[in-house]
Design a protein around this motif. Structure first.
Motif, PDB file in Angstrom:
ATOM      1  N   VAL A   6       0.829  -1.893   2.875  1.00 22.90           N
ATOM      2  CA  VAL A   6      -0.587  -2.253   3.012  1.00 22.90           C
ATOM      3  C   VAL A   6      -0.939  -3.390   2.070  1.00 22.90           C
ATOM      4  CG1 VAL A   6      -1.361   0.037   3.746  1.00 22.90           C
ATOM      5  CG2 VAL A   6      -1.384  -0.533   1.338  1.00 22.90           C
ATOM      6  N   LYS A   9      -6.797  -5.945   1.527  1.00 24.85           N
ATOM      7  CA  LYS A   9      -7.850  -5.972   2.543  1.00 24.85           C
ATOM      8  C   LYS A   9      -7.853  -4.665   3.346  1.00 24.85           C
ATOM      9  CE  LYS A   9      -9.594  -8.507   6.492  1.00 24.85           C
ATOM     10  NZ  LYS A   9      -9.416  -9.553   7.454  1.00 24.85           N
ATOM     11  N   TYR A  10      -6.677  -4.211   3.774  1.00 26.68           N
ATOM     12  CA  TYR A  10      -6.581  -2.954   4.528  1.00 26.68           C
ATOM     13  C   TYR A  10      -7.082  -1.795   3.667  1.00 26.68           C
ATOM     14  CZ  TYR A  10      -4.776   0.972   7.176  1.00 26.68           C
ATOM     15  OH  TYR A  10      -4.674   2.155   7.877  1.00 26.68           O
ATOM     16  N   TYR A  11      -6.638  -1.759   2.412  1.00 23.32           N
ATOM     17  CA  TYR A  11      -7.026  -0.673   1.508  1.00 23.32           C
ATOM     18  C   TYR A  11      -8.547  -0.602   1.362  1.00 23.32           C
ATOM     19  CZ  TYR A  11      -7.434   2.119  -2.760  1.00 23.32           C
ATOM     20  OH  TYR A  11      -7.784   3.085  -3.681  1.00 23.32           O
ATOM     21  N   GLU A  13     -11.033  -2.230   3.302  1.00 21.30           N
ATOM     22  CA  GLU A  13     -11.854  -2.233   4.507  1.00 21.30           C
ATOM     23  C   GLU A  13     -11.544  -1.101   5.480  1.00 21.30           C
ATOM     24  OE1 GLU A  13     -11.757  -6.150   6.255  1.00 21.30           O
ATOM     25  OE2 GLU A  13     -12.356  -7.082   4.363  1.00 21.30           O
ATOM     26  N   GLU A  14     -10.295  -0.744   5.627  1.00 19.55           N
ATOM     27  CA  GLU A  14      -9.924   0.303   6.584  1.00 19.55           C
ATOM     28  C   GLU A  14      -9.879   1.681   5.924  1.00 19.55           C
ATOM     29  OE1 GLU A  14      -9.579  -0.227   9.890  1.00 19.55           O
ATOM     30  OE2 GLU A  14     -10.080  -2.322   9.504  1.00 19.55           O
ATOM     31  N   TYR A  15      -9.154   1.776   4.812  1.00 17.46           N
ATOM     32  CA  TYR A  15      -9.004   3.067   4.140  1.00 17.46           C
ATOM     33  C   TYR A  15     -10.233   3.417   3.307  1.00 17.46           C
ATOM     34  CZ  TYR A  15      -6.815   6.852   1.499  1.00 17.46           C
ATOM     35  OH  TYR A  15      -6.515   8.066   0.939  1.00 17.46           O
ATOM     36  N   GLU A  58       0.057   3.754  11.433  1.00 23.11           N
ATOM     37  CA  GLU A  58      -1.235   4.004  10.782  1.00 23.11           C
ATOM     38  C   GLU A  58      -1.121   5.125   9.749  1.00 23.11           C
ATOM     39  OE1 GLU A  58      -5.179   2.927  10.114  1.00 23.11           O
ATOM     40  OE2 GLU A  58      -3.653   1.916  11.321  1.00 23.11           O
ATOM     41  N   LYS A  61       0.614   3.758   6.669  1.00 23.49           N
ATOM     42  CA  LYS A  61      -0.316   2.929   5.891  1.00 23.49           C
ATOM     43  C   LYS A  61      -1.310   3.801   5.124  1.00 23.49           C
ATOM     44  CE  LYS A  61      -0.096  -1.105   8.909  1.00 23.49           C
ATOM     45  NZ  LYS A  61      -0.869  -1.941   9.844  1.00 23.49           N
ATOM     46  N   CYS A  65      -1.930   4.091   1.109  1.00 24.88           N
ATOM     47  CA  CYS A  65      -3.259   3.970   0.504  1.00 24.88           C
ATOM     48  C   CYS A  65      -3.595   5.190  -0.341  1.00 24.88           C
ATOM     49  CB  CYS A  65      -4.323   3.779   1.582  1.00 24.88           C
ATOM     50  SG  CYS A  65      -4.281   2.156   2.372  1.00 24.88           S
TER      51      CYS A  65
END
Length: 135
Positions: A6, A9-11, A13-15, A58, A61, A65
């Protein structure tokens, strides 16, 4: 060595994990990826993350996170000592405090419970009947 699973940004915004300073994030992400690889007996780098279904990708990831968040909350030292901050004891004068994390061995505290939960859903963790403890 494989790229971390990851990015920041993923951490964020998504997580939507606990805030991690940008300068600490690469270290936490790399260590989390290494721990996940060890827990899954290096199946992910052997096969390739992109070869797994989107659902499994997913979950991997999210596991990464969860481990990053664990490092932020419990301290990166947990990766070395196996003892999270929440299991430490201390005394001040006549007052003493002791907390326990519930794991039967110090090494059992290296992985975040939520990291293991996400990895369980991938089918990449091997069920073991023998338990080895650190003395």
């Amino acid at each position: 060595m494989a790229q971390p699973y990851v990015n920041e940004k993923y951490y964020k915004e998504e997580y939507e994990g606990t805030e991690v300073e940008s300068e600490k994030f690469p270290r936490f992400s790399k260590r989390s990826t290494e721990l996940i690889d060890a827990l899954t007996e290096y199946q992910i780098p052997k096969i390739g993350l992109d070869k797994f279904s989107e659902n499994v990708q997913e979950l991997i990831k999210k596991a990464c996170c969860a481990q990053i968040e664990y490092y932020q909350v419990e301290g990166i030292e947990v990766d070395i000592t196996g003892t999270p901050k929440s299991t430490l004891s201390y005394s001040i004068g006549d007052y003493s405090y002791s907390a326990s994390g519930g794991a039967s061995s110090r090494q059992g505290n290296r992985a975040a419970p939520s990291c293991l939960m996400f990895l369980e859903g991938t089918g990449l963790l091997r069920k073991r009947s023998v338990r080895i403890g650190v003395i």
